[in-house]
Design a protein around this motif. Structure first.
Motif, PDB file in Angstrom:
ATOM      1  N   LEU B   4       0.670  -0.933   0.082  1.00 32.42           N
ATOM      2  CA  LEU B   4      -0.118  -0.136  -0.130  1.00 32.42           C
ATOM      3  C   LEU B   4       0.664   1.205   0.047  1.00 32.42           C
ATOM      4  O   LEU B   4       1.522   1.585   1.015  1.00 32.42           O
ATOM      5  N   ASN B   5       0.621   2.037  -1.106  1.00 34.51           N
ATOM      6  CA  ASN B   5       1.354   3.224  -1.199  1.00 34.51           C
ATOM      7  C   ASN B   5       0.290   4.176  -0.739  1.00 34.51           C
ATOM      8  O   ASN B   5      -0.332   4.881  -1.532  1.00 34.51           O
ATOM      9  N   ILE B   6       0.489   4.636   0.707  1.00 39.48           N
ATOM     10  CA  ILE B   6      -0.983   5.383   1.185  1.00 39.48           C
ATOM     11  C   ILE B   6      -0.991   6.783   0.740  1.00 39.48           C
ATOM     12  O   ILE B   6      -1.729   7.518   0.829  1.00 39.48           O
ATOM     13  N   VAL B   7       0.289   7.395   0.510  1.00 39.39           N
ATOM     14  CA  VAL B   7       0.392   8.588   0.076  1.00 39.39           C
ATOM     15  C   VAL B   7       0.135   8.325  -1.582  1.00 39.39           C
ATOM     16  O   VAL B   7       0.623   7.589  -2.264  1.00 39.39           O
ATOM     17  N   GLY B  38      18.573   4.125  19.870  1.00 41.66           N
ATOM     18  CA  GLY B  38      18.014   2.823  20.561  1.00 41.66           C
ATOM     19  C   GLY B  38      16.808   2.330  19.481  1.00 41.66           C
ATOM     20  O   GLY B  38      16.142   3.429  19.337  1.00 41.66           O
ATOM     21  N   PHE B  39      16.719   1.128  19.242  1.00 37.92           N
ATOM     22  CA  PHE B  39      15.377   0.837  18.592  1.00 37.92           C
ATOM     23  C   PHE B  39      14.611  -0.539  19.283  1.00 37.92           C
ATOM     24  O   PHE B  39      15.326  -1.386  19.389  1.00 37.92           O
ATOM     25  N   VAL B  40      13.536  -0.452  19.494  1.00 33.24           N
ATOM     26  CA  VAL B  40      12.808  -1.585  20.103  1.00 33.24           C
ATOM     27  C   VAL B  40      11.791  -1.785  19.105  1.00 33.24           C
ATOM     28  O   VAL B  40      10.530  -0.981  18.650  1.00 33.24           O
ATOM     29  N   GLY B  41      11.575  -3.000  18.845  1.00 36.28           N
ATOM     30  CA  GLY B  41      10.481  -3.414  17.754  1.00 36.28           C
ATOM     31  C   GLY B  41      11.018  -3.877  16.433  1.00 36.28           C
ATOM     32  O   GLY B  41      11.018  -2.737  15.633  1.00 36.28           O
ATOM     33  N   LEU B  42      11.502  -5.029  15.908  1.00 31.72           N
ATOM     34  CA  LEU B  42      12.266  -5.017  14.698  1.00 31.72           C
ATOM     35  C   LEU B  42      11.431  -6.029  13.621  1.00 31.72           C
ATOM     36  O   LEU B  42      11.859  -7.050  13.085  1.00 31.72           O
ATOM     37  N   GLY B  43       9.944  -5.695  13.761  1.00 31.78           N
ATOM     38  CA  GLY B  43       9.194  -6.635  12.922  1.00 31.78           C
ATOM     39  C   GLY B  43       9.295  -6.209  11.461  1.00 31.78           C
ATOM     40  O   GLY B  43      10.354  -5.663  10.982  1.00 31.78           O
ATOM     41  N   ASN B  44       8.429  -6.496  10.645  1.00 33.59           N
ATOM     42  CA  ASN B  44       8.281  -6.270   9.401  1.00 33.59           C
ATOM     43  C   ASN B  44       8.688  -4.778   8.949  1.00 33.59           C
ATOM     44  O   ASN B  44       9.443  -4.379   8.005  1.00 33.59           O
ATOM     45  N   MET B  45       8.047  -3.858   9.606  1.00 35.43           N
ATOM     46  CA  MET B  45       8.334  -2.394   9.510  1.00 35.43           C
ATOM     47  C   MET B  45       9.557  -1.883  10.013  1.00 35.43           C
ATOM     48  O   MET B  45      10.664  -1.434   9.502  1.00 35.43           O
ATOM     49  N   VAL B 150       7.390  11.405  22.018  1.00 36.87           N
ATOM     50  CA  VAL B 150       6.475  11.946  20.754  1.00 36.87           C
ATOM     51  C   VAL B 150       5.839  10.996  20.039  1.00 36.87           C
ATOM     52  O   VAL B 150       6.483   9.622  20.042  1.00 36.87           O
ATOM     53  N   ASP B 151       4.776  11.015  19.347  1.00 34.06           N
ATOM     54  CA  ASP B 151       4.037   9.930  18.571  1.00 34.06           C
ATOM     55  C   ASP B 151       4.368  10.380  17.186  1.00 34.06           C
ATOM     56  O   ASP B 151       4.374  11.365  16.594  1.00 34.06           O
ATOM     57  N   ALA B 152       4.656   9.218  16.500  1.00 39.83           N
ATOM     58  CA  ALA B 152       5.108   9.490  14.838  1.00 39.83           C
ATOM     59  C   ALA B 152       4.593   8.416  14.168  1.00 39.83           C
ATOM     60  O   ALA B 152       5.677   7.652  13.484  1.00 39.83           O
ATOM     61  N   PRO B 153       3.578   7.950  14.109  1.00 36.02           N
ATOM     62  CA  PRO B 153       2.875   6.696  13.414  1.00 36.02           C
ATOM     63  C   PRO B 153       3.307   7.016  11.929  1.00 36.02           C
ATOM     64  O   PRO B 153       3.291   8.278  11.297  1.00 36.02           O
ATOM     65  N   VAL B 154       3.341   5.907  10.875  1.00 35.47           N
ATOM     66  CA  VAL B 154       3.777   6.105   9.639  1.00 35.47           C
ATOM     67  C   VAL B 154       2.644   5.646   8.741  1.00 35.47           C
ATOM     68  O   VAL B 154       1.628   5.078   9.059  1.00 35.47           O
ATOM     69  N   SER B 155       2.892   6.275   7.472  1.00 35.57           N
ATOM     70  CA  SER B 155       1.973   5.605   6.452  1.00 35.57           C
ATOM     71  C   SER B 155       2.911   5.348   5.360  1.00 35.57           C
ATOM     72  O   SER B 155       3.996   5.778   5.349  1.00 35.57           O
ATOM     73  N   GLY B 156       2.261   4.268   4.355  1.00 38.55           N
ATOM     74  CA  GLY B 156       3.394   3.777   3.598  1.00 38.55           C
ATOM     75  C   GLY B 156       3.734   2.296   4.528  1.00 38.55           C
ATOM     76  O   GLY B 156       3.665   2.153   5.654  1.00 38.55           O
ATOM     77  N   ALA B 160       7.975   0.666   1.645  1.00 36.01           N
ATOM     78  CA  ALA B 160       8.045   2.287   1.774  1.00 36.01           C
ATOM     79  C   ALA B 160       9.177   2.089   2.811  1.00 36.01           C
ATOM     80  O   ALA B 160      10.048   3.048   3.215  1.00 36.01           O
ATOM     81  N   ALA B 161       9.050   1.283   4.097  1.00 35.32           N
ATOM     82  CA  ALA B 161       9.942   1.341   5.101  1.00 35.32           C
ATOM     83  C   ALA B 161      11.245   0.704   4.575  1.00 35.32           C
ATOM     84  O   ALA B 161      12.291   1.487   5.056  1.00 35.32           O
ATOM     85  N   ARG B 162      11.457  -0.208   3.577  1.00 36.16           N
ATOM     86  CA  ARG B 162      12.613  -0.481   3.071  1.00 36.16           C
ATOM     87  C   ARG B 162      13.173   0.493   2.205  1.00 36.16           C
ATOM     88  O   ARG B 162      14.553   0.823   2.444  1.00 36.16           O
TER      89      ARG B 162
END
Lengths: 331, 331, 331, 331
Positions: B4-7, B38-45, B150-156, B160-162
């Motif tokens: 999904l190319n949400i943009v 630091g990075f916590v959460g190494l799933g698909n995104m 801060v909250d910073a949810p993504v679209s894409g 898009a993450a890759r």
């Protein structure tokens, strides 16, 4: 924009494209520019449409149930008829522009209706927005007496009618479309062939159903975002750069102050009235029931516009859905 | 387009515009490119996002509950931590990317959570899509211990993450946004400041709610039009030149064969799964209930996606709403 | 209970009450028990109804489009007619029992229809469930030729038809009701005068709309309660002693195992089929649109039963809404 | 009936039945009638409930945030505490009756909350209507400090509270139910054991969700029938003898004049306010989202009551849905 410009801003680009598409017929010169045209229904829309035909050199023979409408156009040169039947006895090219299915039934098949004296080979173009199955029924009745009936509902409001800027969605046999397009081109800028009889109505009610859904959806979303602390202009910008964008968020945003020149910034005056949208959604629901098509959001949108119509919003632009949703306790 | 190319396709144009807008902050160089993150959460995104930081020269200290994810990124040079708390003890710039509110609560305020050993002045950026009120709660807790959340949810989607092509919607104090943007720019192409904490989530769920409504609306409309005899490509063209157009009708049409390269033309594989859309709609409903905002179509869309999730569509792209509506009697 | 007993278990009590009510007319002896009756439509329901008239001593002249149905009843003594028109030429008391509005239009006003040779003073009783406006149209046409048309749709299923246990909801002029009741009493146990022509249909579709709403509502509620850890029998008991109780929770509970002898405990076999309920809800929606009445839950129930009909539930009892809602991911 | 008698008129019959059912526990004498009881929350409901305990000989120690409520009950003999924590230090049997989840969280786990000084072995009974997951969370926290928390929301309004006529729906461990019932019997006439902690709330919100659905459904149906020409009393009678009947059509009909002594015949004064119903439907929606249960009609009912709350109906009885649907254009 004081009336609903139902065709989006980029329609010119699309119109150019469309002309290259084989489904959108090239102009054939079946009707000379001096052909006499019958016109039944001289209301807000029909009056302008008829005058545009006269401007293009077509003598008119007209009928309307409102005497003032008749007298006004008579002064501009039209001939008056005493009934649709009389119109049909005087010309073989007739355009009708009426409020609802019942009027179309009456004007075509009533006791003094068009089909009572229609000439063989006549072309009957109905620009009313009505039930597609009624269009199909009229086409069958017309065929029995040797005439061709096509449906050609319009999008674009009163201003587009005045400025010959309407879009016509036409359901007609292939062989008739050229002649239909030739005459409709005098009153509009896009004439789209949608398929066989009834598909013009189908395209119109499909568009308006999706429009209603996305308008209420935009209103809900803007209201929710504002309650969550988002600035409405910023939220509109984010939606419009993302997958939530739609005509209602981009071109016709329902929140006052987000866009200039739309009804929401003018106390929801002008535009496309809630009562008219409710009527079109009723046609969509009838068509969905008849074809056994599930339309859960279209159906709920119909109900919400019905509630709005019952709650004081009948005459406001349909983007007043925003106001209906956010209204505070007044009692 | 396999994800999904949400943009929308024209987002580059908008992005250019946006950069001239004062709300979308210019980059300040608070964080040197060699700062440890630091990075916590190494799933698909999260896995892709973390790797993009490494590509940009940031040493990483990471945590995930899945050992394989940890081992894989260790080979690429990341340092492993045994808990979120240990991550917080090693760096003052942390990004989290987690599935749901409950995980965020646990990673920040759990018994071995970030806030247990966070350093004063730390910047904590959560890119999970969660309940805005949980973001606000985390921000309050962080403030108590001298850190900024801060909250910073993504679209894409995953692609898009890759490709570092995500859009981040950021809810943060004004004075922190420059630093937030600097680091997020390494993982995305648009970083939008939406307002105070929670508004990033708000923008995300608002967009996805309107997206869901217009997708189901498009599916209903296309199905109805086809049942009424319209060719689907022609109907899509008419809608897209008219007021019914939306991202779902234009860019991501749910009817197989109307557009190439979208999930509907690939048996609804890839794209944005129905189960994920259902989750986002659940967040929207919770937010609507909490703020007493009526969202009739958003609410019904939630229910319909819930039904789809229960009926075998959980893993299909959310445009499979078309298939759900048109399916024929299988019994 | 293998078929829908649409009248509640306590209907006998009510029926007794009703007989004392002036609106529910006492029997006048206008039609002697040996009067010849015309019957058009010998399907699952009509066949039983016609036979009950014969059992009561009425000679019959019948018509149906299915030859087998005709031959079967001929063996039992009925006279066959070649068309509805021929039926009308042989008797002045006719009952019709047809699937939908279109068939009623055809049987009454088609080229070989009843009104083509109807005798002055005839009484025409239509027990089909159709659009109330079609009933009214038929009544107008009948009046023009000196006959009286009344609508008298039934509740109760095939077994009630067989056992002369139907309830008739009658829309008729006051002066005709006595005669209507006299003949319908031979086929049912309740004959309710609802008002002028069309109100029988109105009562029928109103009841079924509320039935659909409360059935889906019960299914949702039971499913939610079970997911929250409540035992279904206990939950049903709590609802039934509280303000949530309705016919669907008490008499026809949709959860397998809560009640014995209802379709839900027999894999949703028998009862009142989802496709038939969907048809009735379509009539309700048409009536709501025509009268501009908002029916948000009725409308959504229609859409949900439409979805069920499209998803393999067409032939199952309408209480299978529970199964539709709770179904798990099968894919 | 000036307040909502949420239990149907035949509840006495059911209550008798229920007492013979093993799930509805017999009274054990764990708490002597002179046991001191703590009571937190002396509002419209709680004030009456507390007084009924005093009438039964229980000394009370109470807390409320409203000084006047405290002073009033002090004059009647109750001891005042300065916080919920102080209440907990003085007795091991506490009842709480609070407006919403947030208050329960605060009263139990806040800085001066009950759990701060609760005695081992205490029984904590919460009669608030809140999110079942909050009840479960409170039970877990209580267990950690050696106390037992049970949920026991009520049905029945202010008058039932005053007259000790409430129904309690109890979620509690089996071994605690006897003691719970013993004390609740002093304030109500039905005490139903629904299952483990949270199921009392579940039963309450399930009942109210189905009630909301059938009330709006009844309002829609009555309005449609009246527009179709049916007399409202006759229509109600037909529904109530048929499968459409429900508590709302039979006992609490929303159409003015159909029944005496209900809010609809008193300008929708008294009864169960729309704003309170909206709150309960919000809890139902949260529970449905959390358990992934589709509730399409419950969800739409929530939205409609939300719209009503925003449109001037907040303080009217929830049967005013009829008025909301039928209101005519006021503009």
């Amino acid at each position: 924009m004081s009336s609903l410009n139902i065709v989006a801003r980029n329609s010119k680009v699309f119109a150019a494209q469309i002309c290259r598409n084989q489904q959108f017929g090239a102009s054939n010169r079946h009707a000379s520019s001096s052909a006499k045209v019958g016109f039944v229904g001289l209301g807000n829309m029909g009056g302008h449409m008829a005058r545009n035909l006269m401007k293009n050199g077509h003598p008119l023979i007209v009928f309307d149930t409102v005497p003032d409408s008749m007298q006004a156009i008579k002064k501009e040169g039209a001939t008056l008829a005493s009934s649709p039947q009389e119109v049909a006895s005087q010309t073989n090219l007739i355009i009708t522009m009426l409020p609802a299915s019942q009027h179309v039934l009456d004007v075509y098949t009533g006791s003094s209706g068009i089909l009572g004296s229609v000439q063989k080979g006549s072309l009957l173009i109905d620009s009313s927005t009505i039930d597609p199955s009624v269009s199909q029924q009229m086409a069958e009745e017309s065929t029995k007496v040797g005439a061709t009936f096509v449906d050609a509902p319009v999008s674009g409001g009163v201003n587009a009618a005045r400025d010959a800027g309407l879009t016509f969605m036409v359901g007609s046999p292939d062989q008739s479309f050229g002649k239909v397009k030739e005459i409709l081109d005098k009153m509009g800028k896009n004439v789209v062939h949608c398929g066989s009889v009834g598909t013009g109505q189908a395209a119109k009610i499909c568009n308006n159903m999706l429009l209603a859904i996305s308008m209420i959806g935009t209103a809900e979303t803007m209201n929710l975002g504002m309650k969550l602390g988002l600035d409405p202009k910023l939220l509109a910008k984010i939606l419009n750069m993302s997958s939530g964008r739609c005509w209602s968020s981009e071109v016709y945003n329902p929140v006052p102050g987000v866009l200039d020149g739309v009804p929401s910034s003018n106390d929801y005056q002008g535009g496309f009235g809630t009562a008219l949208m409710t009527k079109d959604l009723g046609l969509a629901q009838n068509a969905a029931t008849a074809t056994q098509s599930p339309t859960p959001l279209g159906s709920l949108s119909h109900q919400l516009y019905r509630l709005m119509t019952n709650s004081g919003y009948a005459g406001k632009d349909f983007s007043s859905a925003f106001q209906f949703l956010k209204q505070q306790d007044k009692k």
